[in-house]
Design an enzyme around this catalytic site. Structure first.
Site, PDB file in Angstrom:
ATOM      1  N   GLU A 190     -10.833   7.293  -2.173  1.00  0.00           N
ATOM      2  CA  GLU A 190     -11.336   5.969  -1.768  1.00  0.00           C
ATOM      3  C   GLU A 190     -11.068   5.867  -0.282  1.00  0.00           C
ATOM      4  OE1 GLU A 190     -13.144   4.309  -3.677  1.00  0.00           O
ATOM      5  OE2 GLU A 190     -12.653   5.309  -5.554  1.00  0.00           O
ATOM      6  N   CYS A 228      -8.852  -2.325   3.290  1.00  0.00           N
ATOM      7  CA  CYS A 228     -10.081  -1.517   3.282  1.00  0.00           C
ATOM      8  C   CYS A 228     -11.281  -2.423   3.039  1.00  0.00           C
ATOM      9  CB  CYS A 228      -9.984  -0.464   2.205  1.00  0.00           C
ATOM     10  SG  CYS A 228      -9.316  -1.119   0.693  1.00  0.00           S
TER      11      CYS A 228
HETATM   12  P1  NAD Z   1      -5.193   7.705   7.049  1.00  0.00           P
HETATM   13  O1  NAD Z   1      -6.433   8.424   6.659  1.00  0.00           O
HETATM   14  O2  NAD Z   1      -4.738   7.788   8.456  1.00  0.00           O
HETATM   15  O3  NAD Z   1      -3.959   8.228   6.167  1.00  0.00           O
HETATM   16  C1  NAD Z   1      -4.026   8.252   4.767  1.00  0.00           C
HETATM   17  C2  NAD Z   1      -3.095   9.346   4.276  1.00  0.00           C
HETATM   18  O4  NAD Z   1      -3.615  10.605   4.704  1.00  0.00           O
HETATM   19  C3  NAD Z   1      -1.689   9.249   4.862  1.00  0.00           C
HETATM   20  O5  NAD Z   1      -0.746   9.656   3.892  1.00  0.00           O
HETATM   21  C4  NAD Z   1      -1.736  10.226   6.000  1.00  0.00           C
HETATM   22  O6  NAD Z   1      -0.480  10.729   6.370  1.00  0.00           O
HETATM   23  C5  NAD Z   1      -2.621  11.309   5.419  1.00  0.00           C
HETATM   24  N1  NAD Z   1      -3.253  12.160   6.431  1.00  0.00           N
HETATM   25  C6  NAD Z   1      -3.499  11.877   7.721  1.00  0.00           C
HETATM   26  N2  NAD Z   1      -4.071  12.950   8.317  1.00  0.00           N
HETATM   27  C7  NAD Z   1      -4.200  13.894   7.372  1.00  0.00           C
HETATM   28  C8  NAD Z   1      -4.732  15.206   7.371  1.00  0.00           C
HETATM   29  N3  NAD Z   1      -5.238  15.755   8.459  1.00  0.00           N
HETATM   30  N4  NAD Z   1      -4.728  15.885   6.201  1.00  0.00           N
HETATM   31  C9  NAD Z   1      -4.248  15.324   5.075  1.00  0.00           C
HETATM   32  N5  NAD Z   1      -3.710  14.096   5.030  1.00  0.00           N
HETATM   33  C10 NAD Z   1      -3.690  13.388   6.159  1.00  0.00           C
HETATM   34  O7  NAD Z   1      -5.384   6.196   6.586  1.00  0.00           O
HETATM   35  P2  NAD Z   1      -4.403   4.974   6.768  1.00  0.00           P
HETATM   36  O8  NAD Z   1      -4.400   4.577   8.216  1.00  0.00           O
HETATM   37  O9  NAD Z   1      -3.108   5.202   6.105  1.00  0.00           O
HETATM   38  O10 NAD Z   1      -5.164   3.862   5.917  1.00  0.00           O
HETATM   39  C11 NAD Z   1      -6.268   3.190   6.407  1.00  0.00           C
HETATM   40  C12 NAD Z   1      -7.559   3.801   5.927  1.00  0.00           C
HETATM   41  O11 NAD Z   1      -7.561   3.847   4.514  1.00  0.00           O
HETATM   42  C13 NAD Z   1      -8.773   2.974   6.306  1.00  0.00           C
HETATM   43  O12 NAD Z   1      -9.826   3.836   6.655  1.00  0.00           O
HETATM   44  C14 NAD Z   1      -9.090   2.215   5.028  1.00  0.00           C
HETATM   45  O13 NAD Z   1     -10.428   1.792   4.934  1.00  0.00           O
HETATM   46  C15 NAD Z   1      -8.737   3.229   4.003  1.00  0.00           C
HETATM   47  N6  NAD Z   1      -8.446   2.613   2.718  1.00  0.00           N
HETATM   48  C16 NAD Z   1      -9.406   2.652   1.756  1.00  0.00           C
HETATM   49  C17 NAD Z   1      -9.182   2.056   0.520  1.00  0.00           C
HETATM   50  C18 NAD Z   1     -10.241   2.086  -0.558  1.00  0.00           C
HETATM   51  O14 NAD Z   1      -9.936   1.739  -1.696  1.00  0.00           O
HETATM   52  N7  NAD Z   1     -11.462   2.494  -0.258  1.00  0.00           N
HETATM   53  C19 NAD Z   1      -7.969   1.430   0.276  1.00  0.00           C
HETATM   54  C20 NAD Z   1      -6.999   1.422   1.274  1.00  0.00           C
HETATM   55  C21 NAD Z   1      -7.245   2.028   2.488  1.00  0.00           C
END
Ligand code: NAD
Length: 545
Positions: A293, A327
């Site tokens: 998501e 999100c």
């Molecule tokens: P992010 O993508 O920066 O991080 C999410 C997770 O991925 C974290 O644990 C992070 O450490 C990890 N991560 C970061 N870089 C990575 C890589 N290169 N490889 C693997 N893992 C990696 O997101 P965030 O800032 O924590 O959250 C915000 C984002 O999440 C926004 O884009 C938001 O829209 C989305 N979000 C979506 C939903 C949904 O249900 N669609 C819900 C909540 C958040």
């Protein structure tokens, strides 16, 4: 061994506590906030039930007071990642063999502990570490997580009840096996409930999990791991492995026993994960389930028949609560020219009343954004918009950024002349709403424009009192959002009521908190048992005339 056919308690949504002035619940939460703010804790990894420290640490701070250190957390290296995968693999046979009612009871117990003894713990840590107000922490860390746990156990039971028909003399059964291998859960900072659900949903199905939490929600996620353990989760079922994201992910995903990835976060990161799974596809003995998501560019679409007061209130809440870091937060909006003047006046009047500051002051609606990188991104976009006033941008309302104490960005509206201005299309993830004022006579064309403007399709909604206009929006925007609202704001989905998830670049739309998500962590096996199998290979039609 099960000696009964059991029924898990029917789930009901956890009531939201209001924390009004003078209440015992408010006093108790405030005391817990004070207690936690006075601590500096050390967060270890948890691998196979053991606390592991590496000495390679990072600080946890309060985003609204970034000089205040809440503690430090240890980062995994390659050796710890490998150890966590081994622990998950070793724990798998006993966990998968454990009767459903025992597995279910562990997560129902976690829900109960979150409801009672640990409610303040999880809410206060979410408030201090992720800068959520009391209300935002309550509806996330306590209420939504309790709902995820109780409803998902119920959905899993419903799925297991789904059985095929049988012909006379046979008995067909479907058993719902956990996946073959381990699951990798990667959680975002912005919802403690999601951080809990990403490992818990696969685990309750009998899978074992390597969980990589977000660096920006480490405090609450650490307590969550402890609550799972206190609930009786056996060692190795969920392994808590914080660390450098790309390095941890690369190593886990390359492992031949990977059975699935449960991700929530940004679109770019998910696309990298998917590509890495693809690159490794020949290494696996199975096709890993990939559930993600991701980002959004969620919209509110106003028709000229919209009731303006709820439109204004819905806009304020959807765009600015939790600093626009849901999100589902509304970050683009379409308002017809016929109501723009009145809507603008009322919106600005209400924006001016919004209080922003430390989450421990309960009068605040807003606090700081999550970290410096987010602050820098937002302030840059706001400066850029200010420089375009008179061109692509008509005006910028609000837009004050101050990172001296915490990473504060005031509620901001960019009024874009260009309906495809950058901030109408790209996710910024902060309290910045971009509005395009459209010609009310071009309602239908503007619905098409809304549909085509962004790559995302997570949430959106229409405000219209005219029934036909509302219907047109529902039809024309069918694929523009996985969660669509009519005369309501596009945030605040509730487990069991509005299954959540989007399509296009917003994710695989497997609907968190529904049976559609749970089904992804199961691999059904069909068993046909014949009570009296044939004794002659010849068919009657083959007999002599
Ligand atoms: P992010 O993508 O920066 O991080 C999410 C997770 O991925 C974290 O644990 C992070 O450490 C990890 N991560 C970061 N870089 C990575 C890589 N290169 N490889 C693997 N893992 C990696 O997101 P965030 O800032 O924590 O959250 C915000 C984002 O999440 C926004 O884009 C938001 O829209 C989305 N979000 C979506 C939903 C949904 O249900 N669609 C819900 C909540 C958040």
């Amino acid at each position: 061994m099960s000696l009964g056919i059991f029924q898990v308690p029917d789930p009901v949504n956890e009531p939201v506590r209001a924390y009004p002035p003078g209440s015992a619940e408010r006093a108790s939460l405030k005391a817990e906030l004070e207690r936690q703010a006075g601590l500096q804790i050390e967060v270890p990894l948890v691998i196979g039930g053991e606390r592991v420290t590496t000495g390679n640490t990072e600080n946890m701070v309060m985003p609204h007071d970034h000089g205040h250190v809440l503690g430090k957390w240890h980062q995994a290296g390659d050796a710890e990642v490998d150890r966590a995968i081994r622990a998950a693999t070793d724990a798998k046979p006993a966990w998968a063999a454990m009767p459903f009612e025992d597995r279910a009871a562990i997560f129902l117990r976690a829900a109960r502990l979150l409801e009672t003894r640990h409610r303040d713990l999880i809410n206060a840590s979410t408030m201090l570490g992720q800068s959520k107000t009391a209300h935002q922490a309550e509806i996330d860390a306590a209420v939504e997580l309790i709902d995820f746990l109780r409803f998902n156990v119920h959905y899993l039971q419903e799925i297991m009840r789904e059985q095929p028909i049988s012909a006379p003399g046979d008995w067909n059964r479907v058993e719902y096996r956990p996946l073959d291998g381990f699951v990798f859960a990667i959680s975002p900072f912005n919802f403690t409930a999601i951080a809990g659900n990403l490992p818990a949903a696969p685990a309750m199905c009998g899978n074992t999990v390597v969980w990589k939490p977000s660096a920006a929600s480490m405090l609450s996620n650490h307590y969550l791991m402890e609550i799972f353990e206190e609930s009786g989760l056996p060692p190795g079922v969920i392994n808590f492995v914080p660390g450098p994201p790309a390095a941890v992910a690369e190593r886990v995903i390359a492992h031949p026993d990977l059975a699935g990835v449960h991700f929530t976060g940004s679109t770019q990161v998910f696309q990298n994960i998917w590509a890495t799974v693809g690159k490794n596809i020949a290494r696996y003995d199975r096709y890993p389930r990939v559930v993600g998501e991701t980002g959004g560019k969620d919209f509110i679409f106003a028709h000229e028949s919209a009731d303006i007061e709820p439109l204004v209130v819905g806009t304020i809440r959807a765009a600015f609560e939790y600093q626009g870091q849901k999100c589902s937060a509304a970050s683009r909006m379409y308002v017809p020219d016929t109501i723009w003047k009145e809507f603008r006046e009322r919106l600005v009047a209400q924006m001016e009343t919004i209080a922003m500051g430390d989450v421990r002051d309960f009068r605040n609606l807003m606090s700081a954004v999550i970290h410096k990188a987010s602050f820098d991104k937002l302030s840059k976009a706001i400066e850029e918009a200010k420089s375009k006033v008179g061109g692509d941008v008509a005006e910028v309302i609000g837009g004050d950024c101050d990172d001296s104490k915490g990473w504060f960005v005031s509620p901001t509206v960019i009024v874009a002349n260009d309906p495809k201005y950058r901030t109408m299309c790209e996710e910024l993830f902060g309290p910045v709403l971009t509005i395009h004022v459209y010609d009310a006579k071009k309602y239908e064309e503007t619905l098409d424009l809304c549909n085509d403007t962004s790559v995302y399709a997570l949430t959106g909604g229409v405000f219209a009192s005219d029934r036909a206009a509302g219907r047109l929006a529902v039809d024309k925007l069918r694929y523009a959002a996985g969660n669509f609202y009519v005369n309501d704001k596009p945030t605040g989905s509730i487990v069991g009521q509005q299954p959540f998830g989007g399509s296009r670049a917003s994710g695989t739309n497997d609907k968190a908190g529904s049976m559609w998500n749970i089904i992804r962590w199961l691999s059904p096996r069909t068993i046909k048992e014949s009570f009296d199998p044939p004794r002659d290979y010849r068919y009657p039609s083959m007999a002599e005339e």
